[in-house]
Design a protein around this motif. Structure first.
Motif, PDB file in Angstrom:
ATOM      1  N   LEU A 136       0.625  -1.451  -0.051  1.00 52.81           N
ATOM      2  CA  LEU A 136      -0.393   0.492   0.240  1.00 52.81           C
ATOM      3  C   LEU A 136       0.723   1.382   0.103  1.00 52.81           C
ATOM      4  O   LEU A 136       0.223   2.393  -0.915  1.00 52.81           O
ATOM      5  N   LEU A 137       2.036   1.494   0.561  1.00 50.91           N
ATOM      6  CA  LEU A 137       2.910   2.684   0.743  1.00 50.91           C
ATOM      7  C   LEU A 137       3.539   2.482  -0.541  1.00 50.91           C
ATOM      8  O   LEU A 137       4.065   3.076  -1.063  1.00 50.91           O
ATOM      9  N   TRP A 138       3.712   1.454  -0.925  1.00 53.24           N
ATOM     10  CA  TRP A 138       4.373   2.087  -2.707  1.00 53.24           C
ATOM     11  C   TRP A 138       3.536   2.422  -3.432  1.00 53.24           C
ATOM     12  O   TRP A 138       4.298   2.819  -4.391  1.00 53.24           O
ATOM     13  N   PHE A 139       2.438   2.009  -3.533  1.00 54.33           N
ATOM     14  CA  PHE A 139       1.069   2.040  -4.439  1.00 54.33           C
ATOM     15  C   PHE A 139       1.296   3.316  -4.613  1.00 54.33           C
ATOM     16  O   PHE A 139       0.426   4.143  -4.921  1.00 54.33           O
ATOM     17  N   LEU A 140       1.143   3.704  -2.614  1.00 56.21           N
ATOM     18  CA  LEU A 140       1.025   5.687  -2.913  1.00 56.21           C
ATOM     19  C   LEU A 140       1.541   6.123  -3.135  1.00 56.21           C
ATOM     20  O   LEU A 140       1.694   7.484  -3.637  1.00 56.21           O
TER      21      LEU A 140
END
Length: 81
Positions: free
Chosen positions: A13-17
């Motif tokens: 999720l952090l990578w996607f954001l």
């Protein structure tokens, strides 16, 4: 194992954001009307302010051991032989 799955999900999720923010910045840069000329004042402020703030925060939290307590940590009991 469920803990690993949760961590991988959070990292994903952090990578996607971060990827989305990067894409938004690239898109905004392509639509910017004029080229930006670097100004030395804001650049030096951005480079020096975070390390100085961290140093001040660390110095504010740093405490010296009381007299006679040098070299001992409260978290780890020392064994005497």
């Amino acid at each position: 194992m469920p803990n690993l799955a949760l961590k991988l999900r959070q990292i994903g999720l952090l990578w996607f954001l971060a990827l989305g923010l990067s894409a938004a910045l690239v898109g905004a840069g392509r639509r910017w009307p004029d080229s930006l000329t670097p100004a030395s004042g804001p650049i030096w402020t951005l480079l020096l302010l975070p390390p100085l703030a961290m140093a001040l925060w660390l110095l504010g939290r740093w405490s010296l051991p009381a007299p006679g307590q040098e070299g001992q940590s409260e978290a780890i009991p020392h064994e005497q032989h």
